[in-house]
Design a protein around this motif. Structure first.
Motif, short mmCIF file in Angstrom:
data_model
loop_
_atom_site.label_atom_id
_atom_site.label_comp_id
_atom_site.label_asym_id
_atom_site.label_seq_id
_atom_site.Cartn_x
_atom_site.Cartn_y
_atom_site.Cartn_z
N UNK A 144 25.10 -34.30 56.12
CA UNK A 144 25.95 -33.79 57.21
C UNK A 144 27.07 -32.89 56.69
N UNK A 145 27.00 -32.55 55.40
CA UNK A 145 28.13 -31.86 54.77
C UNK A 145 28.45 -30.51 55.42
N UNK A 146 27.42 -29.68 55.60
CA UNK A 146 27.73 -28.34 56.12
C UNK A 146 28.29 -28.42 57.54
N UNK A 147 27.72 -29.29 58.32
CA UNK A 147 28.19 -29.51 59.70
C UNK A 147 29.66 -29.98 59.70
N UNK A 148 29.98 -30.91 58.80
CA UNK A 148 31.36 -31.43 58.71
C UNK A 148 32.33 -30.35 58.23
N UNK A 149 31.83 -29.51 57.29
CA UNK A 149 32.68 -28.42 56.77
C UNK A 149 32.99 -27.42 57.88
N UNK A 150 31.95 -27.04 58.63
CA UNK A 150 32.15 -26.08 59.74
C UNK A 150 33.14 -26.62 60.74
N UNK A 151 32.97 -27.89 61.04
CA UNK A 151 33.84 -28.54 62.01
C UNK A 151 35.30 -28.53 61.54
N UNK A 152 35.47 -28.85 60.24
CA UNK A 152 36.82 -28.91 59.66
C UNK A 152 37.47 -27.52 59.69
N UNK A 153 36.69 -26.47 59.39
CA UNK A 153 37.23 -25.11 59.42
C UNK A 153 37.65 -24.75 60.85
N UNK A 154 36.75 -25.06 61.77
CA UNK A 154 36.99 -24.72 63.18
C UNK A 154 38.28 -25.38 63.69
N UNK A 155 38.47 -26.63 63.34
CA UNK A 155 39.62 -27.36 63.87
C UNK A 155 40.81 -27.39 62.90
N UNK A 156 40.74 -26.58 61.88
CA UNK A 156 41.83 -26.49 60.88
C UNK A 156 42.27 -27.87 60.39
N UNK A 157 41.29 -28.67 60.00
CA UNK A 157 41.58 -30.03 59.52
C UNK A 157 42.15 -29.97 58.10
N UNK A 158 43.16 -30.79 57.81
CA UNK A 158 43.76 -30.77 56.46
C UNK A 158 42.78 -31.31 55.43
N UNK A 159 43.01 -30.99 54.19
CA UNK A 159 42.13 -31.47 53.11
C UNK A 159 42.03 -32.99 53.12
N UNK A 160 43.20 -33.60 53.29
CA UNK A 160 43.24 -35.06 53.25
C UNK A 160 42.44 -35.67 54.40
N UNK A 161 42.64 -35.12 55.61
CA UNK A 161 41.91 -35.63 56.78
C UNK A 161 40.40 -35.41 56.63
N UNK A 162 40.05 -34.27 56.07
CA UNK A 162 38.63 -33.96 55.88
C UNK A 162 37.99 -34.98 54.93
N UNK A 163 38.69 -35.21 53.84
CA UNK A 163 38.16 -36.15 52.85
C UNK A 163 38.09 -37.57 53.44
N UNK A 164 39.12 -37.93 54.17
CA UNK A 164 39.16 -39.25 54.79
C UNK A 164 38.03 -39.41 55.82
N UNK A 165 37.77 -38.34 56.59
CA UNK A 165 36.72 -38.37 57.60
C UNK A 165 35.35 -38.62 56.96
N UNK A 166 35.10 -37.95 55.84
CA UNK A 166 33.83 -38.13 55.13
C UNK A 166 33.67 -39.58 54.68
N UNK A 167 34.74 -40.11 54.11
CA UNK A 167 34.66 -41.49 53.62
C UNK A 167 34.45 -42.46 54.78
N UNK A 168 35.17 -42.21 55.89
CA UNK A 168 35.08 -43.09 57.06
C UNK A 168 33.64 -43.09 57.60
N UNK A 169 33.05 -41.90 57.75
CA UNK A 169 31.69 -41.81 58.28
C UNK A 169 30.69 -42.50 57.36
N UNK A 170 30.91 -42.33 56.05
CA UNK A 170 30.02 -42.94 55.07
C UNK A 170 30.10 -44.47 55.18
N UNK A 171 31.31 -44.98 55.30
CA UNK A 171 31.50 -46.43 55.41
C UNK A 171 30.85 -46.96 56.69
N UNK A 172 31.07 -46.25 57.80
CA UNK A 172 30.48 -46.67 59.08
C UNK A 172 28.96 -46.72 58.98
N UNK A 173 28.40 -45.68 58.37
CA UNK A 173 26.94 -45.63 58.23
C UNK A 173 26.42 -46.80 57.40
#
Ligand code: ADP
Ligand code: MG
Length: 257
Positions: A21-50
């Protein structure tokens, strides 16, 4: 840095969700101007949930718990004999930590299996190992190892799981050997692990289930009832719910005629 390299690194770390899901998450982060920290946290959160979801999925499969019975699809209005607050409390699974038992008594169709399984599912979600048997299935397992000393059966599912859900005690009359094996099973779990038992027969009839053996019955009852939560569900059968409604309608019509 190419996307492919990052994906490979994620796979090397055995991440299951993020690489796909990396490219999709990257596009989303760019679109919504997500901070580096939030982006990284989001990836970890989704991975843990999965991971959590697949862990629960696998544990449920291994547990043999029947599908479709959850605590949130139990209709407490239909069964006022069951207090929701008591079930909610047990759903926290303190009873497993305290190695206590839960016993559901009542006639067919009142929701004994549903509640027992629902609590089993909740325990699985909280990370406890759970196994479901009908009494018949358990006896088959026990008979297969009848010649092996109990002390050597510690690695068997019916001993090692934190919670054993044992359904339908009373539908089948046990002979002497089965009663003995059953007693050994109850003893092996006594204060070592939790049991949830459902029974359509009240305790005073249990001696008839256990080959008329009063001593064995008392010994089994002693261990089961020590540190236990008891539910007597004397309500109507959920299976006959529509049938009940039909009968009542007919009665009303007769009265009105
Ligand atoms: P028992 O084990 O007491 O014979 P079950 O738990 O198997 O009864 O219930 C029979 C059927 O009715 C199951 O499909 C169960 O999901 C459903 N059922 C029973 N009681 C309720 C309830 N209060 N709310 C929702 N479904 C119920
Ligand atoms: Mg049942």
């Amino acid at each position: 840095m190419s996307l492919e390299t990052v994906k490979q690194r994620m796979e090397y770390l055995r991440m299951q969700y993020a690489p796909g899901h990396l490219s999709e998450l990257l596009n989303d982060a760019t679109k919504h101007k997500v901070s580096h920290l939030d982006f990284f946290d989001n990836i970890l959160k989704l991975e843990i949930e999965h991971r959590e979801e697949s862990r629960i999925h696998t544990s449920l499969k291994v547990s043999s718990l029947p599908k479709g019975m959850h605590l949130d699809n139990f209709d407490y209005m239909f069964q006022p004999a069951v207090e929701k607050t008591r079930i909610d409390y047990l759903a926290g699974c303190d009873f497993i930590r305290a190695k206590e038992n839960i016993l559901f008594f009542g006639p067919p169709g009142v929701g004994k299996t549903h509640l027992a399984v629902g609590l089993g599912v909740r325990a699985t979600e909280l990370g406890y190992s759970v196994i479901y048997y009908t009494v018949e299935e358990l006896l088959q397992q026990l008979k297969r190892r009848a010649d092996i000393p109990v002390s050597k059966q510690r690695r068997q599912s019916y001993v090692k799981n934190a919670l054993v859900v044992l359904d339908e005690l009373g539908y089948q009359v046990l002979d002497r050997q089965e009663t003995h094996l059953f007693f050994q099973f109850i003893s092996a779990r006594y204060v070592k692990g939790s049991l949830i038992v459902t029974s359509n027969r009240s305790v005073k009839d249990w001696v008839q289930i256990f080959a008329g053996d009063e001593m064995a019955t008392t010994a089994i009852l002693d261990r089961l009832f020590h540190k236990s939560h008891l539910f007597n569900i004397d309500g109507r059968s959920y299976r006959l719910k529509d049938f009940d409604q039909m009968l009542n309608k007919e009665k009303r019509q007769e009265r009105d005629e």
